[in-house]
Design a protein around this motif. Structure first.
Motif, short mmCIF file in Angstrom:
data_model
loop_
_atom_site.label_atom_id
_atom_site.label_comp_id
_atom_site.label_asym_id
_atom_site.label_seq_id
_atom_site.Cartn_x
_atom_site.Cartn_y
_atom_site.Cartn_z
N GLU A 54 1.14 12.16 0.99
CA GLU A 54 1.41 11.03 1.09
C GLU A 54 0.37 10.29 1.93
OE1 GLU A 54 3.94 11.96 4.77
OE2 GLU A 54 3.11 12.78 2.95
N ASN A 55 -0.06 9.08 1.63
CA ASN A 55 -0.91 8.14 2.44
C ASN A 55 -0.17 7.32 3.40
OD1 ASN A 55 -2.69 6.31 3.53
ND2 ASN A 55 -3.86 6.05 1.61
N THR A 56 0.05 7.89 4.62
CA THR A 56 0.95 7.33 5.56
C THR A 56 0.20 5.83 5.98
OG1 THR A 56 -0.42 8.49 7.51
CG2 THR A 56 1.91 9.37 6.48
N ARG A 57 -1.08 5.70 5.95
CA ARG A 57 -1.83 4.32 6.15
C ARG A 57 -0.96 3.43 5.05
NH1 ARG A 57 -6.56 7.16 6.49
NH2 ARG A 57 -7.08 6.61 4.45
N LEU A 58 -0.94 3.67 3.77
CA LEU A 58 -0.76 2.61 2.85
C LEU A 58 1.06 2.43 2.97
CD1 LEU A 58 -1.53 0.90 0.83
CD2 LEU A 58 -1.14 2.74 -0.95
N ILE A 59 1.45 3.58 3.22
CA ILE A 59 3.03 3.41 3.40
C ILE A 59 3.33 2.48 4.66
CG2 ILE A 59 5.23 4.62 4.12
CD1 ILE A 59 4.11 6.91 2.29
N ALA A 60 2.69 2.72 5.75
CA ALA A 60 3.01 1.95 7.11
C ALA A 60 2.55 0.39 6.80
CB ALA A 60 2.21 2.56 8.22
N TYR A 61 1.43 0.22 5.86
CA TYR A 61 0.98 -1.09 5.54
C TYR A 61 2.08 -1.73 4.70
CZ TYR A 61 -1.57 -4.85 3.30
OH TYR A 61 -1.83 -6.03 2.83
N LEU A 62 2.53 -1.10 3.69
CA LEU A 62 3.77 -1.76 2.95
C LEU A 62 4.76 -2.24 3.53
CD1 LEU A 62 2.89 0.39 -0.40
CD2 LEU A 62 2.32 -1.92 -0.18
N SER A 63 5.12 -1.37 4.45
CA SER A 63 6.38 -1.30 5.13
C SER A 63 6.27 -2.29 6.34
CB SER A 63 6.85 0.06 5.80
OG SER A 63 8.09 -0.15 6.41
N ASN A 64 5.20 -2.34 7.05
CA ASN A 64 5.28 -3.14 8.40
C ASN A 64 4.41 -4.50 8.13
OD1 ASN A 64 6.28 -1.26 10.41
ND2 ASN A 64 5.10 0.27 9.33
N VAL A 65 3.55 -4.59 6.99
CA VAL A 65 2.52 -5.77 6.69
C VAL A 65 3.42 -6.50 5.69
CG1 VAL A 65 0.40 -6.34 6.26
CG2 VAL A 65 0.75 -4.66 8.04
N GLU A 66 3.33 -5.85 4.67
CA GLU A 66 3.96 -6.49 3.54
C GLU A 66 5.45 -6.62 3.55
OE1 GLU A 66 2.55 -7.80 0.99
OE2 GLU A 66 0.38 -7.03 1.07
N LYS A 67 6.11 -5.84 4.45
CA LYS A 67 7.35 -5.71 4.84
C LYS A 67 8.22 -5.83 3.51
CE LYS A 67 6.87 -8.22 8.86
NZ LYS A 67 6.59 -7.22 9.76
N VAL A 68 7.82 -4.87 2.41
CA VAL A 68 8.65 -4.54 1.36
C VAL A 68 9.24 -3.10 1.73
CG1 VAL A 68 7.11 -5.67 -0.46
CG2 VAL A 68 6.49 -3.44 0.15
N GLU A 69 10.38 -3.10 1.01
CA GLU A 69 11.18 -1.74 1.20
C GLU A 69 10.17 -0.53 0.55
OE1 GLU A 69 13.85 -1.57 2.77
OE2 GLU A 69 14.18 -3.79 3.03
N THR A 70 9.77 0.40 1.30
CA THR A 70 8.83 1.35 1.03
C THR A 70 9.24 2.65 1.09
OG1 THR A 70 7.07 -0.16 1.74
CG2 THR A 70 6.46 2.07 1.21
N ALA A 71 9.28 3.48 0.05
CA ALA A 71 9.93 4.82 -0.21
C ALA A 71 8.57 5.74 -0.44
CB ALA A 71 11.03 4.95 -1.00
#
Length: 832
Positions: A54-71
Motif C-alpha cells: 500500500e501507498n501509505t502517503r496516499l492513504i494518509a493524505y486521503l484520510s487526513n487531508v481530504e478527510k474521506v473514510e479511507t480503507a
C-alpha cells in the motif's frame, strides 16, 4: 513412558512487555480534526496484494487531508514472504504482517480489509496466481468489501494492463479490482451477499501510476491527475509524508523502515474507468462528499461547521452540548450507511471531548468458555460536563446489567470489580481465518460476516451506558489483559478465549534414519484448573507407539506436564503425520491444538491455537561430520532441523567467530539474508574465508542483491552476481548438472526423486553470473523461462569447500521434506 511435571506459570510465557493497546486518548487537535472529518461524507478504497504494497502517503493524505473514510484492501496477509525479525513463516508470518498492517492503519487513519486469498509465494504472472487462488472467491470478497465500504473512488496500486512485469499477485490484485468495480453494483453478482449489504457502484477507479520503471506505453497522459500529498498538518505537528513514514515503518518483518520527509510529494492517478469529471489535484471533484448527499442532512453539515469554527482547544468539552444537538439530528435521519458510520464517529468524539475514560481489564491473558474471570471496570469523566454512569453489561458473560446510577464527578474514577462466568458456548477467539483447515492459496472462512475483517472480534465486550446532558450513550469497550511491567510500565494486550488444554510436540518435524524407537515428548498445558483425562500420540497405522495413552491430572491453571512416548518407525521409507491428543474426562471430543505466541514490541502480542500435528518420516539419510556452527540470519528454523537428524548445532555470534576456534566445526552454515541483515559481516567474512581455506566447509544460504552489508564480490571466495532469478513453481523440474560431484553422492546419493514434495517454491535470488572456479550443480526454471543454473554453486578454496545456495531449505526443512534433508546433509557433510 517417562512423565515429567513442572509448575511453570503460563503467565511467564504470556505476560511479557507488549505493544500498548491502551485506550486511545485523543488530543485537542485530533478532536478538532475529527469534527472536520465529520463534515465529509465520502470514502475511498485502496487495493493491492500484500502487506507493504500500500501507498501509505496516499492513504494518509486521503484520510487526513481530504478527510474521506479511507480503507486498504490487501488481498493476502503476506503469508508467503520472508521474515526479517523472527523464524516464523507461513501462517504465523501472515499473522505478524496482519498486525503490522493494523498498526500502520492506526497511524495513517485508514481501515484494513483482507480477502481469503493466501500468499502462496512469488508468482510471475497473474495466470499462475489464478491457477492457485480461487478467482471467483477472491473476486467475491473484493465485491463484498466494496459493498460494505461503499467507496466513491477506488485506487489500484498496480497496473492491470501489464501482466508479467511484476509479481503475479500484484497484477492479479489489479485485475480483481477492475472486475469488482464492474460487478459491485450488479444485483445479479454474488446475490448471497445481499442478505447483509446493498449493491454499490463506485464512481471512479484509478491506477496509482508509478514511473520508476519507465513510463508505460499504454499510460494515458490525458487521464492522469496529479495530487500533492506532501501537506503539512499543524494540529498533528507533522506532514503527511512523516505520518506515512511512521505507518510504513510498522512493516518491520519486511525491513521497510522509512524516514519521514517534508515538502511536495506528487502522486499520479490515472483514471481507468468511471466518469471523467475529476480535476487536477482532486480525485473527488464533482462528487458531493458533503452532508447534502444524505437526505435531510444539509443542516447537520452547517452546524458541524459552526462547531469547528467555535471550537475551544483548551476546553473541547465546551463543544459537547452542540455535538449532542447534532447527534439528535443524525438519529432522526432514515437508517443508512452514512448515518451509522457518522453516528459512531460522533459519539467517540463526544467521549473524547469529555475526556471520558472507559476501560475493562482482567489479570488473565487467557480464559476458557464456562470458566470464572475477574473483570474490573473504570469510568472517569475528566470534564466539567454532567455525566452519569447508568449501568453496564458484558457480552460473553452470564450476567444481567450491573446497575450503577452514579454521577461521574470530574476526575473521580468510578471502579468496580466482579468475578463473573464466561458463557459456556464461546469458541476460540484465535484468528478466524486459521480456525478451519485451508488449502493452498485460499483460507476457509464459512461465515460471510467475518470475510474481509482485519482480525477476530474481541470475545468479551463491555457496554457502558452513560448519560450526558440527559441523553443516553452506549460505549462498547473490549476487556483487555492489563498489567504493570517494572521496566516498561503500563502494558495492555488482548484477552483470548482458548481451549481448556493445549498439547504440543517437542519438535516441528521428526525424521528417522533407523528403525529404532525414539522418544517423542508432548507438553500438556492447562488453560484452566483441575483437568483430568488422558494424553496419547496418534500415528500412521504402520508406526508403533508405547504407551498407547497415559493419564493426566493437572491441578492448577498454567501448569505444564511433559509426557514421553516411544515411537518406532516401520522398516521401509514412509511419510505421515503424528498428532498429540488430550481427552478430558466427561468430554467426547479431544484437543490437539498447541498454543503459539508472537511477541514483538511494535504490535500487540498474538496468542493463537494451531493444529499441533507434525510431519514424521522414515527415510534413507546419512550424515557426515557432527558439529555445525550456525550464524543466524533474518530468522529461520534450520538449526532445529539439523538437530533433528543428529547434528550438534552451535549458534554463533560475532565474538565466537572473530575470536573463537572455528576449526572445531565440521561445517558452518550462514542463515538466510545474513549478508543483508548482519552489520558485522565485514569483520566476520574474512574469518569465514580463512576457515574455509584451512579445510572447513561453509554453506551460505540465499541473500538479496539489495542492501548487502559487504560488497557482493566478497560474499564468496570468488566473485558472483546475485540476481532476482527464482523458480517459483515447487513442482518445476530440477536438473542435475553434475551427477558425479561429491556433493550429490556423499553421504547420500541424490536423485531427481529428492525434489519431490517440495513446498511453495524451489528457490530464490539465484546468482546469474559467477567465476569459473564455481561449479553449478543443479538447474531449474519456471515454465517458459531459460534455465537458472546458479541455485547451487560449489567451489574449492584452499583446503576447504564453499557452498552458495538459493534453494529454499528454510521452507523445506521445517516442512519435513525428506529430499531436502538428504541434500542439506550432503552440503554440510561432503567435505568430511
Amino acid at each position: 513412558m517417562k512423565r515429567l511435571s513442572s509448575l511453570l506459570c503460563l503467565l511467564t510465557f504470556l505476560c511479557t512487555c507488549v505493544s500498548a493497546q491502551i485506550p486511545k486518548r485523543p488530543t485537542s487537535g485530533e478532536l478538532h480534526a475529527g469534527i472536520q472529518k465529520l463534515q465529509v461524507v465520502g470514502s475511498a478504497l485502496y487495493m493491492a496484494a500484500h502487506p507493504d504494497d500500500e501507498n501509505t502517503r496516499l492513504i494518509a493524505y486521503l484520510s487526513n487531508v481530504e478527510k474521506v473514510e479511507t480503507a486498504y484492501l490487501s488481498l493476502t496477509r503476506g503469508d508467503g514472504g520472508q521474515n526479517l525479525i523472527a523464524p516464523d513463516i507461513r501462517e504465523l508470518l501472515g499473522l505478524t504482517r496482519t498486525q503490522e498492517l493494523l498498526a500502520a492503519r492506526r497511524i495513517d487513519g485508514g481501515t484494513q480489509f483482507f480477502s481469503r486469498a493466501n500468499d502462496f509465494g512469488y508468482s510471475k504472472h497473474p495466470d499462475e496466481t489464478f491457477n492457485i487462488w480461487d478467482k471467483q472467491d477472491v473476486l467475491a470478497d473484493a465485491v463484498w468489501v466494496i459493498r460494505k465500504w461503499r467507496p466513491d473512488v477506488i485506487v489500484l496500486r498496480f497496473d492491470p494492463r501489464a501482466p508479467g512485469t511484476t509479481h503475479g499477485h500484484h497484477t492479479a490484485s489489479a485485475v480483481i479490482g477492475m472486475e469488482a468495480f464492474a460487478l459491485a453494483g450488479d444485483r445479479e453478482a454474488f446475490p448471497e451477499q445481499l442478505k447483509y449489504v446493498e449493491p454499490w457502484q463506485p464512481r471512479r477507479i484509478y491506477w496509482n501510476a508509478y514511473t520508476w520503471r519507465g513510463v508505460p506505453e499504454h499510460m494515458q497522459e490525458d487521464k492522469i491527475i496529479k495530487v500533492d500529498a506532501g501537506t503539512y498538518l499543524p494540529k498533528l505537528g507533522e506532514s503527511v509524508n512523516e505520518i506515512a513514514a511512521r505507518s510504513r515503518s510498522q512493516h518491520r518483518s519486511q525491513g521497510f523502515g522509512s524516514s519521514g520527509s517534508r515538502g511536495e510529494q506528487i502522486e499520479q492517478l490515472e483514471l481507468l474507468k468511471g466518469d471523467d469529471e475529476d480535476a487536477e489535484g482532486d480525485p473527488f471533484a464533482n462528487i458531493d462528499v458533503s452532508w447534502n448527499r444524505v437526505a435531510g442532512g444539509r443542516n447537520i453539515g452547517l452546524i458541524l461547521k459552526e462547531i469547528e469554527l467555535g471550537y475551544n482547544f483548551d476546553d473541547p468539552s465546551a463543544s459537547v452540548p452542540d455535538l449532542i444537538r447534532v447527534r439528535k439530528m443524525m438519529a432522526a435521519l432514515p437508517d443508512g450507511f452514512w448515518k451509522e458510520k457518522k453516528m459512531e464517529e460522533l459519539e467517540e468524539i463526544i467521549a473524547g471531548a469529555l475526556g471520558l475514560y472507559l476501560f475493562a481489564k482482567t489479570d488473565d491473558p487467557i480464559a476458557t468458555a464456562g470458566s470464572d474471570i475477574e473483570i474490573g471496570i473504570e469510568a472517569t469523566n475528566r470534564s466539567t460536563q454532567s455525566v452519569k454512569l447508568i449501568d453496564y453489561f458484558i457480552e460473553g458473560i452470564t450476567m444481567t446489567r450491573m446497575t450503577v446510577n452514579e454521577d461521574l464527578t470530574k476526575n473521580r474514577p468510578y471502579t468496580q470489580s466482579d468475578t463473573l462466568s464466561i458463557l459456556p458456548f464461546l469458541t476460540s477467539s484465535s484468528p478466524y481465518w486459521l480456525q478451519e483447515p485451508w488449502k493452498l492459496g485460499m483460507y476457509t472462512v464459512k461465515d460471510q460476516s467475518l470475510r474481509g475483517m482485519g482480525e477476530s472480534e474481541d470475545p468479551l465486550m463491555v457496554n457502558f451506558i452513560v448519560e450526558v446532558a440527559g441523553e443516553r450513550f452506549t460505549y462498547r469497550r473490549p476487556v483487555r489483559h492489563a498489567f504493570t511491567d517494572r521496566v516498561m510500565g503500563e502494558q495492555v494486550q488482548p484477552l483470548e478465549i482458548m481451549p481448556p488444554v493445549f498439547a504440543e510436540l517437542d519438535k516441528s518435524s521428526y525424521l528417522f534414519t533407523e528403525s529404532k524407537s525414539t522418544p517423542v515428548r508432548i507438553k500438556v498445558t492447562a488453560a484452566q484448573a483441575n483437568l483430568m483425562g488422558t494424553v496419547e500420540l496418534r500415528t500412521p497405522s504402520e508406526w508403533k507407539v508405547t504407551p498407547a495413552k497415559t493419564e493426566i491430572d493437572i491441578k492448577r491453571k498454567g501448569e505444564e506436564q511433559y509426557f514421553e512416548f516411544m515411537l518406532t518407525p516401520p522398516v521401509g521409507q514412509t511419510q505421515g503425520m503424528i498428532v498429540p491428543l488430550v481427552k478430558l474426562d466427561g468430554m467426547e471430543d479431544g484437543y490437539s491444538r498447541k498454543l503459539v505466541k508472537i511477541d514483538h514490541d511494535h504490535i500487540p502480542v498474538q496468542l493463537v491455537d494451531l493444529d499441533a500435528s507434525a510431519p514424521v518420516a522414515k527415510l534413507d539419510l546419512k550424515i557426515a561430520g557432527k558439529n555445525i556452527g550456525y550464524l543466524p540470519g533474518a530468522g529461520d528454523a534450520i538449526p532445529e532441523a539439523l538437530t533433528n537428524i543428529g547434528f550438534k548445532v552451535t549458534e554463533l555470534d560475532k565474538d565466537d567467530i572473530t575470536t573463537g576456534d572455528l576449526s572445531r566445526f565440521d561445517a558452518i552454515v550462514v542463515g538466510i539474508r545474513a549478508y543483508n541483515t548482519n552489520a558485522d559481516m565485514a569483520n566476520i567474512q574474512p574469518r569465514f574465508m580463512d576457515y574455509v581455506k584451512k579445510g572447513g566447509t561453509l554453506v551460505a544460504q540465499y541473500n538479496t542483491s539489495r542492501g548487502l552489508t559487504i560488497p557482493m564480490t566478497e560474499i564468496g571466495p570468488y566473485p558472483m552476481q546475485l540476481s532476482r532469478d527464482r523458480t517459483t513453481v515447487e513442482e518445476a523440474e530440477v536438473r542435475i548438472l553434475k551427477p558425479d560431484h561429491r556433493v550429490l553422492n556423499y553421504p547420500n546419493k541424490i536423485t531427481s526423486k529428492d525434489f519431490d514434495g517440495w513446498v511453495q517454491e524451489r528457490g530464490l535470488y539465484f546468482p546469474n553470473n559467477w567465476d569459473e572456479r564455481y561449479t553449478a550443480i543443479l538447474s531449474s526454471n519456471d515454465p517458459g523461462e531459460d534455465p537458472h543454473d546458479g541455485g547451487l554453486l560449489v567451489a574449492e578454496y584452499g583446503e576447504g569447500h564453499y557452498v552458495y545456495t538459493g534453494y529454499s531449505f528454510f521452507r523445506e526443512l521445517p516442512a519435513g521434506v525428506p529430499g531436502a534433508y538428504r541434500l542439506f546433509a550432503n552440503l554440510v557433510g561432503f567435505g568430511n
